[in-house]
Design an enzyme around this catalytic site. Structure first.
Site: not given
Ligand SMILES: [Zn+2]
Length: 270
Positions: A148, A177-178, A183, A185, A192, A240, A243
């Site tokens: 990340q 982008v976190a 994030s 993720h 995604d 998004e 996501h």
């Molecule tokens: Zn995502």
């Protein structure tokens, strides 16, 4: 007494045949020992790139052997009748990943990985989408913090190259982008998903048949569109339409029906 030449040749042939047979048997035994016995899979797989393009529709099928990795994570306890804590884990710019968070990952057939507890619902959703005639593709899933961080720093560099100051570039990058540690993720609960026939992560993704189906049906499998257009002020993340976040069946149904984002849903819980 001398043997008959024909008999000698026959004996040599038999010996050669027996030798080949034994050699083949040994090779087969060795091959089985190396590959045939059950082996522990590497469950800590990190996706390589965010927008990797795939062409084979089979490769995003989930690994059906993954169930063996289902375990209770230390991060949450199951509670009957309501969503378990882990399903409602909030990770955003204000709420970074818990320090001691443990994830048991299960690897998908295309090398992506998710928290093993969401695998069966994810598989059911993807299969239902395919059964409806569409081609969903999980293009990004679990990321560790180092990965990340690499994504975030790459985005900061892109903005800096456009002339933004260091501070401006960081702020702009965090919208897309976190920041590492913030994030979703990193939870293993986010995926995604794109249309196999249109794999770009942009707003046009919303118009693809896969997204149209997922927007209408993902809640039935416990997934929500995590960053809706109308809620970017609340989530802090731009729209998004790819996501999806697993929150469990009950929460997903309510969030879908009431048109909320996860932050709003959690705020109204008693
Ligand atoms: Zn995502």
């Amino acid at each position: 007494m001398q043997r008959h030449p024909v008999e000698t040749r026959r004996n040599r042939s038999l010996q050669r045949f027996a030798g080949i047979f034994l050699f083949t048997a040994l090779v087969l035994l060795l091959a089985y020992a190396l590959t045939g016995f059950p082996q522990e899979k590497n469950i800590w797989f990190v996706s390589e790139t965010e927008q990797k393009t795939y062409s084979d529709p089979e490769i995003f099928r989930l690994d059906t052997n993954a169930a063996q990795h289902k375990t209770e994570s230390a991060s949450g306890k199951e509670s009957a009748g309501s969503e378990a804590q882990w399903q409602l884990l909030l990770v955003n710019a204000q709420c970074p990943m818990p320090q001691d968070y443990e994830i048991a990952l299960t690897e998908l057939a295309n090398g992506q990985a998710v928290d093993c507890r969401i695998e069966s619902d994810l598989e059911a959703m993807l299969n239902a989408c395919r059964a409806a005639g569409f081609s969903p593709l999980v293009c990004s899933s679990y990321r560790d913090e180092a990965y990340q961080r690499a994504l975030y720093e790459k985005k900061v560099e892109e903005f800096a190259a456009k002339g933004l100051s260091a501070g401006e570039a960081e702020t702009a990058a965090a919208q897309i982008v976190a920041y590492p540690g913030t994030s979703e993720h990193q939870t293993g609960l986010a995926v995604d998903i794109v249309d196999l026939n249109y794999q770009l992560l942009d707003e046009a993704q919303e118009d693809t048949p896969v997204q149209q189906w997922l927007l209408e049906n993902s809640w039935r499998y416990g997934f929500i569109l995590r960053y809706p257009d109308a809620h970017s002020g609340c989530t802090g993340i731009t729209y998004e339409p790819w996501h999806y976040r697993y929150v469990g069946l009950d929460a997903a149904k309510l969030i879908y029906e009431q048109g909320l984002c996860l932050e709003e849903y959690l705020a109204q819980l008693p």
